[in-house]
Design a protein around this motif. Structure first.
Motif, PDB file in Angstrom:
ATOM      1  N   GLU A   6       0.828  -1.205   0.000  1.00 57.56           N
ATOM      2  CA  GLU A   6       0.000   0.000   0.000  1.00 57.56           C
ATOM      3  C   GLU A   6       0.864   1.257   0.000  1.00 57.56           C
ATOM      4  O   GLU A   6       0.558   2.229  -0.692  1.00 57.56           O
ATOM      5  CB  GLU A   6      -0.939   0.000   1.210  1.00 57.56           C
ATOM      6  CG  GLU A   6      -2.029  -1.051   1.126  1.00 57.56           C
ATOM      7  CD  GLU A   6      -2.802  -1.221   2.421  1.00 57.56           C
ATOM      8  OE1 GLU A   6      -2.522  -0.505   3.407  1.00 57.56           O
ATOM      9  OE2 GLU A   6      -3.702  -2.091   2.450  1.00 57.56           O
ATOM     10  N   GLN A   7       1.951   1.232   0.757  1.00 56.19           N
ATOM     11  CA  GLN A   7       2.857   2.375   0.793  1.00 56.19           C
ATOM     12  C   GLN A   7       3.512   2.565  -0.580  1.00 56.19           C
ATOM     13  O   GLN A   7       3.601   3.688  -1.075  1.00 56.19           O
ATOM     14  CB  GLN A   7       3.924   2.161   1.862  1.00 56.19           C
ATOM     15  CG  GLN A   7       4.878   3.328   1.996  1.00 56.19           C
ATOM     16  CD  GLN A   7       5.938   3.071   3.036  1.00 56.19           C
ATOM     17  OE1 GLN A   7       6.453   1.957   3.147  1.00 56.19           O
ATOM     18  NE2 GLN A   7       6.271   4.099   3.794  1.00 56.19           N
ATOM     19  N   ASP A   8       3.952   1.474  -1.195  1.00 58.70           N
ATOM     20  CA  ASP A   8       4.548   1.558  -2.532  1.00 58.70           C
ATOM     21  C   ASP A   8       3.547   2.134  -3.536  1.00 58.70           C
ATOM     22  O   ASP A   8       3.919   2.953  -4.388  1.00 58.70           O
ATOM     23  CB  ASP A   8       5.027   0.185  -3.005  1.00 58.70           C
ATOM     24  CG  ASP A   8       6.279  -0.286  -2.269  1.00 58.70           C
ATOM     25  OD1 ASP A   8       6.904   0.530  -1.564  1.00 58.70           O
ATOM     26  OD2 ASP A   8       6.615  -1.480  -2.405  1.00 58.70           O
ATOM     27  N   ALA A   9       2.285   1.737  -3.448  1.00 57.21           N
ATOM     28  CA  ALA A   9       1.258   2.258  -4.359  1.00 57.21           C
ATOM     29  C   ALA A   9       1.098   3.766  -4.181  1.00 57.21           C
ATOM     30  O   ALA A   9       0.927   4.502  -5.162  1.00 57.21           O
ATOM     31  CB  ALA A   9      -0.065   1.542  -4.128  1.00 57.21           C
ATOM     32  N   ARG A  10       1.163   4.237  -2.933  1.00 52.37           N
ATOM     33  CA  ARG A  10       1.075   5.688  -2.694  1.00 52.37           C
ATOM     34  C   ARG A  10       2.301   6.411  -3.256  1.00 52.37           C
ATOM     35  O   ARG A  10       2.187   7.494  -3.824  1.00 52.37           O
ATOM     36  CB  ARG A  10       0.943   5.975  -1.189  1.00 52.37           C
ATOM     37  CG  ARG A  10      -0.404   5.627  -0.605  1.00 52.37           C
ATOM     38  CD  ARG A  10      -0.599   6.206   0.795  1.00 52.37           C
ATOM     39  NE  ARG A  10       0.445   5.823   1.736  1.00 52.37           N
ATOM     40  CZ  ARG A  10       0.428   4.726   2.490  1.00 52.37           C
ATOM     41  NH1 ARG A  10      -0.578   3.889   2.398  1.00 52.37           N
ATOM     42  NH2 ARG A  10       1.422   4.465   3.319  1.00 52.37           N
ATOM     43  N   PHE A  11       3.475   5.806  -3.097  1.00 52.94           N
ATOM     44  CA  PHE A  11       4.696   6.420  -3.613  1.00 52.94           C
ATOM     45  C   PHE A  11       4.712   6.463  -5.137  1.00 52.94           C
ATOM     46  O   PHE A  11       5.274   7.380  -5.732  1.00 52.94           O
ATOM     47  CB  PHE A  11       5.929   5.668  -3.109  1.00 52.94           C
ATOM     48  CG  PHE A  11       6.224   5.844  -1.643  1.00 52.94           C
ATOM     49  CD1 PHE A  11       5.604   6.823  -0.884  1.00 52.94           C
ATOM     50  CD2 PHE A  11       7.147   5.021  -1.016  1.00 52.94           C
ATOM     51  CE1 PHE A  11       5.892   6.982   0.466  1.00 52.94           C
ATOM     52  CE2 PHE A  11       7.442   5.171   0.327  1.00 52.94           C
ATOM     53  CZ  PHE A  11       6.817   6.159   1.076  1.00 52.94           C
TER      54      PHE A  11
END
Length: 158
Positions: free
Chosen positions: A68-73
């Motif tokens: 999820e963090q990678d998707a936001r980045f």
């Protein structure tokens, strides 16, 4: 650590002969079955299974949060972000964000590649000189599409 069952043995106090369950007489076998049904294993015997399940759940949660963090980045790239890129069969490399202008991201490809995903950590430890001195442009939507297809495996943000 992992209770697998109960076993029953008898031992003669005089001659020390040991009998297994299949060798029990009728009375001893009945007594064994009664005892077996009343005795529960101590809670601590399940500790290994509990710890294993907890570690698996923890790993799944952490992995999901990382994705999820990678998707936001990916949708909000910043200078210095490092993308782990899968280039096809056993080819992995890194790309570093040099700049973002509007909906275009300018990436610096790494000079090196590795044949194992674990080798990406070694590439990350290299100096900035391991990136080629020219950038290539990529639209944010294309970056997102690469992430969705699994071509971008992860994002490191400093």
């Amino acid at each position: 650590m992992f209770p697998t069952g109960k076993i029953g043995l008898t031992e003669c106090s005089h001659c020390k002969q040991v009998l297994r369950k299949k060798e029990f007489s009728g009375y001893v076998r009945k007594r064994y079955e009664t005892l077996k049904s009343k005795v529960r294993p101590p809670f601590w015997t399940f500790s290994g299974a509990i710890i294993a399940v907890a570690l698996i759940v923890w790993g799944v949660v952490i992995s999901q949060q990382d994705k999820e963090q990678d998707a936001r980045f990916i949708v909000d790239p910043r200078k210095g972000d490092v993308y782990e890129v899968w280039e096809g069969s056993e080819h992995y490399t890194l790309c570093k964000v040099e700049s973002v202008v509007g909906d275009t991201v300018f990436l610096l490809p790494n000079r090196y590649e590795t044949n194992k995903i674990s080798g990406l950590e070694n590439l990350k430890n290299e100096e900035d000189s391991s990136y080629v001195p020219y950038t290539f442009p990529l639209l944010k939507k294309d970056l997102k599409a690469m992430f969705d297809k699994g071509e971008i495996l992860g994002v490191d943000r400093q």
